[in-house]
Design an enzyme around this catalytic site. Sequence first.
Site, PDB file in Angstrom:
ATOM      1  N   SER A 131       0.976  -1.294  -0.070  1.00  0.00           N
ATOM      2  CA  SER A 131       0.094  -0.033   0.125  1.00  0.00           C
ATOM      3  C   SER A 131       0.704   1.076  -0.041  1.00  0.00           C
ATOM      4  O   SER A 131       1.819   1.480   0.549  1.00  0.00           O
ATOM      5  CB  SER A 131      -0.865   0.145   1.034  1.00  0.00           C
ATOM      6  OG  SER A 131      -0.229   0.180   2.350  1.00  0.00           O
ATOM      7  N   LYS A 132       0.411   2.276  -0.602  1.00  0.00           N
ATOM      8  CA  LYS A 132       1.074   3.630  -0.510  1.00  0.00           C
ATOM      9  C   LYS A 132       1.478   3.940   0.853  1.00  0.00           C
ATOM     10  O   LYS A 132       2.046   4.656   0.882  1.00  0.00           O
ATOM     11  CB  LYS A 132       0.152   4.671  -1.835  1.00  0.00           C
ATOM     12  CG  LYS A 132       0.436   4.290  -2.881  1.00  0.00           C
ATOM     13  CD  LYS A 132      -0.153   5.340  -4.047  1.00  0.00           C
ATOM     14  CE  LYS A 132      -1.729   5.652  -3.852  1.00  0.00           C
ATOM     15  NZ  LYS A 132      -2.189   6.746  -4.620  1.00  0.00           N
ATOM     16  N   ARG A 133       0.387   3.950   1.451  1.00  0.00           N
ATOM     17  CA  ARG A 133       0.525   4.519   3.044  1.00  0.00           C
ATOM     18  C   ARG A 133       1.557   3.963   3.698  1.00  0.00           C
ATOM     19  O   ARG A 133       2.122   4.557   4.404  1.00  0.00           O
ATOM     20  CB  ARG A 133      -0.906   4.109   3.780  1.00  0.00           C
ATOM     21  CG  ARG A 133      -0.873   4.943   5.049  1.00  0.00           C
ATOM     22  CD  ARG A 133      -2.531   5.015   5.778  1.00  0.00           C
ATOM     23  NE  ARG A 133      -3.049   3.237   5.930  1.00  0.00           N
ATOM     24  CZ  ARG A 133      -2.528   2.867   6.912  1.00  0.00           C
ATOM     25  NH1 ARG A 133      -1.740   3.285   7.954  1.00  0.00           N
ATOM     26  NH2 ARG A 133      -2.829   1.680   7.003  1.00  0.00           N
TER      27      ARG A 133
END
Length: 514
Positions: free
Chosen positions: A264-266
């Site tokens: 995930s980008k987070r």
Amino acid sequence: MSEHTPDVPVSDLPGPLRLRVAPSPTGDPHVGTAYMSLFNLAFVRQQGGRFLLRIEDTDRARFREDSEQQVFDTLRWLGLTWDEGPDVGGPCAPYRQSERLTSYQPYVERLLAAGHAYHCWCSTERLAAMREEQQRLKQPTGYDRMCLGRTEAERAQLPGFSPTPVVRMLVPDDVELQFDDLIRGRVSAPRPDDQVILKADGFPTYHLAVVVDDHEMGITHVVRGEEWISSTPKHVLLYRWLGLTPPAFAHMPLLRNTNKSKISKRKNPEARLTWFEEEGYLPEALVNFLGLLAYPPAQDAEGNDVELFTFEEFSQRFDWSQVNPVGPIFDLKKLDWLNGVHIRELAPEDFAARILPFLQRAGVLGADPTLGELGRLKEVAALIQTRIAHLTEAAELVAPFYVADDAVEVADDARAQLGENAAQVLDAATAALTEVPDEHEGVLGSEPTWRAEAIETALRTAVVEGLGIKPKLAFGPLRTAVSGRRVSPPLFESMEILGKGATLTRLATLRATL
């Protein structure tokens, strides 16, 4: 055919097969966009079809204006180019969902008129309380159909009323939950609830928009992540209600971290597609890497895996039945290895051109380098091409070649490893190199002798043999004087590129500090 039809009938659209990738501009593009694009495009190019880029920007709360351009830039950087899209046009324009709002309303009206959809006036507060109660009682979550069969006036008399309704699908009890998947075979999905298909702001949800857009754009194959398996029965149901032919479906396995969690980008910087260019990866290496995820490598005549390949080679042998449905591990160590191999295979001129932007970004070279600076870069690039795994690593190795000879900055670790005999080594080297003629000292018309071979011979004679120092230790002070680093490009070749005068100045500069 629906009441609203595209300007070009679906049957007349170009390409026997039509596939698409449809990212949402809600931030930096996800690496999954490139992953999906690669598999879509490999099949399209193999079959002579058309690849479309559609921007799904109906989520206005998370919309980011610069994100769309990042999608264009990163996919083009990878060479995963499209035949139709917002920036290139095509027979199905517009290719942004926000510009297609008039397309969806006729479909909604048809579903309402046929009893396949209904208005829902429940407030967000009421829906949240409903879900909370369902979870407390450990019941399946989903809309409880309070609004079904009621008029607006009737619903207004009940709690949790919102004057601006949404439109929901009326999912029948006997909804078909199985469908055929090109990768997974016959797939079963959970029963959907009455999904919202038109939001209160007039924008369609993904579920309606994707069906309408894929139909009107003539999409024959929908390739997307496995997280959409649970939504596919809703989409098939909408196709059937509207009298449309559904596309073939292929649900790709999700990219996973080494701990098997979803990337995930987070949490993962490498989930951002822009990160790879910033970190000095070659686009062909990233494409090669993505092609190894969820797909077996080719084999040579001896049965060994062939892990290096081009997009064209990947496309030629592509087969949906070979895609592994198990989520692949996104192993950056493997990508680093591939990147190093691809860097070493570049032509020297190409490699020099690839590292130039990174040198400019680091301030090693200016925005408009001189011909002399570019000429030196070509020579230096040949020395470091086998020594880096990321293009970002070039700046530190190249920088010493573009500083004043009396201003080489010596790194702390390089100075710390100078032995007690460093001054003696520098003195002996200086004396030996002074005797090596350069091109300006030779006989007119003769070959210049300031070359790596002559330099090495002189230094080995003076330092290794003359001072009795082992080769492993003999040249450390000279490397530090020339580059200011413990690790540098090959020493003798570096001296050749710098020239005799510059080399002697650098030796003298370090010697003066000892």
